[in-house]
Design a protein around this motif. Structure first.
Motif, PDB file in Angstrom:
ATOM      1  N   LYS A   1       0.831  -1.207   0.000  1.00 13.36           N
ATOM      2  CA  LYS A   1       0.000   0.000   0.000  1.00 13.36           C
ATOM      3  C   LYS A   1       0.869   1.262   0.000  1.00 13.36           C
ATOM      4  O   LYS A   1       0.604   2.210  -0.748  1.00 13.36           O
ATOM      5  N   ILE A   2       1.897   1.266   0.824  1.00  8.43           N
ATOM      6  CA  ILE A   2       2.805   2.407   0.887  1.00  8.43           C
ATOM      7  C   ILE A   2       3.525   2.576  -0.445  1.00  8.43           C
ATOM      8  O   ILE A   2       3.659   3.696  -0.945  1.00  8.43           O
ATOM      9  N   TRP A   3       3.970   1.474  -1.034  1.00  9.32           N
ATOM     10  CA  TRP A   3       4.677   1.548  -2.311  1.00  9.32           C
ATOM     11  C   TRP A   3       3.770   2.108  -3.412  1.00  9.32           C
ATOM     12  O   TRP A   3       4.178   2.963  -4.198  1.00  9.32           O
ATOM     13  N   GLN A   4       2.529   1.653  -3.449  1.00  2.91           N
ATOM     14  CA  GLN A   4       1.584   2.170  -4.455  1.00  2.91           C
ATOM     15  C   GLN A   4       1.362   3.664  -4.271  1.00  2.91           C
ATOM     16  O   GLN A   4       1.341   4.426  -5.236  1.00  2.91           O
ATOM     17  N   ARG A   5       1.220   4.098  -3.035  1.00  6.18           N
ATOM     18  CA  ARG A   5       1.000   5.518  -2.776  1.00  6.18           C
ATOM     19  C   ARG A   5       2.241   6.338  -3.123  1.00  6.18           C
ATOM     20  O   ARG A   5       2.139   7.412  -3.696  1.00  6.18           O
ATOM     21  N   ALA A   6       3.411   5.821  -2.823  1.00 11.28           N
ATOM     22  CA  ALA A   6       4.651   6.522  -3.172  1.00 11.28           C
ATOM     23  C   ALA A   6       4.744   6.726  -4.679  1.00 11.28           C
ATOM     24  O   ALA A   6       5.106   7.805  -5.144  1.00 11.28           O
ATOM     25  N   ASN A   7       4.395   5.708  -5.440  1.00  9.54           N
ATOM     26  CA  ASN A   7       4.403   5.832  -6.899  1.00  9.54           C
ATOM     27  C   ASN A   7       3.390   6.856  -7.378  1.00  9.54           C
ATOM     28  O   ASN A   7       3.690   7.653  -8.267  1.00  9.54           O
ATOM     29  N   SER A   8       2.216   6.839  -6.800  1.00 11.90           N
ATOM     30  CA  SER A   8       1.171   7.803  -7.175  1.00 11.90           C
ATOM     31  C   SER A   8       1.611   9.235  -6.859  1.00 11.90           C
ATOM     32  O   SER A   8       1.427  10.136  -7.679  1.00 11.90           O
ATOM     33  N   ILE A   9       2.157   9.426  -5.694  1.00 12.93           N
ATOM     34  CA  ILE A   9       2.611  10.743  -5.277  1.00 12.93           C
ATOM     35  C   ILE A   9       3.712  11.246  -6.216  1.00 12.93           C
ATOM     36  O   ILE A   9       3.679  12.395  -6.680  1.00 12.93           O
ATOM     37  N   ALA A  10       4.673  10.391  -6.510  1.00 10.47           N
ATOM     38  CA  ALA A  10       5.767  10.782  -7.403  1.00 10.47           C
ATOM     39  C   ALA A  10       5.235  11.164  -8.779  1.00 10.47           C
ATOM     40  O   ALA A  10       5.687  12.150  -9.374  1.00 10.47           O
ATOM     41  N   THR A  11       4.257  10.415  -9.279  1.00  8.41           N
ATOM     42  CA  THR A  11       3.677  10.715 -10.589  1.00  8.41           C
ATOM     43  C   THR A  11       2.987  12.071 -10.586  1.00  8.41           C
ATOM     44  O   THR A  11       3.195  12.885 -11.486  1.00  8.41           O
ATOM     45  N   VAL A  12       2.203  12.317  -9.559  1.00  6.41           N
ATOM     46  CA  VAL A  12       1.469  13.589  -9.477  1.00  6.41           C
ATOM     47  C   VAL A  12       2.446  14.756  -9.335  1.00  6.41           C
ATOM     48  O   VAL A  12       2.303  15.771 -10.025  1.00  6.41           O
TER      49      VAL A  12
END
Length: 115
Positions: free
Chosen positions: A101-112
């Motif tokens: 879950k943390i990894w998915q959110r980190a990727n989303s945050i970096a993309t945004v």
């Protein structure tokens, strides 16, 4: 491999990650003026909120990164390095659903932020 279960686990993740950041030639330049005694507690709250669905984080991560970018331009290389180190740290320390879950959110945050 241990699963992320509490705030101590989040603290270890954040501290371990930023230890790597500060030793990294690309990323350390972005953090030279950071006041760590203020920054780290925010990061603990931020990632704990994501990990455990808490709303204890008070802040605006987008504005913080906009300010950082104005001070020193965030490059594609820096984003790639950030994600690499974050993933590396997560995988060295933890396993399980909360880690994912943390990894998915980190990727989303970096993309945004990158956009």
């Amino acid at each position: 491999m241990k699963q992320i279960q509490n705030s101590d686990d989040i603290k270890l993740l954040v501290d371990s990650f930023y230890d790597k950041v500060n030793k990294n030639n690309t990323l350390s330049l972005y953090f030279q003026s950071i006041k760590w005694d203020k920054h780290l507690p925010h990061m603990y709250q931020f990632w704990e909120g994501i990990a455990f669905d808490k709303s204890n984080y008070q802040g605006n991560p987008m504005q913080a990164h906009i300010n950082l970018h104005q001070n020193k331009q965030l490059t594609d290389k820096a984003f790639e390095e950030w994600l690499k180190l974050f993933n590396e740290t997560l995988n060295e320390l933890y396993d399980g659903e909360v880690k994912d879950k943390i990894w998915q959110r980190a990727n989303s945050i970096a993309t945004v932020i990158k956009i």
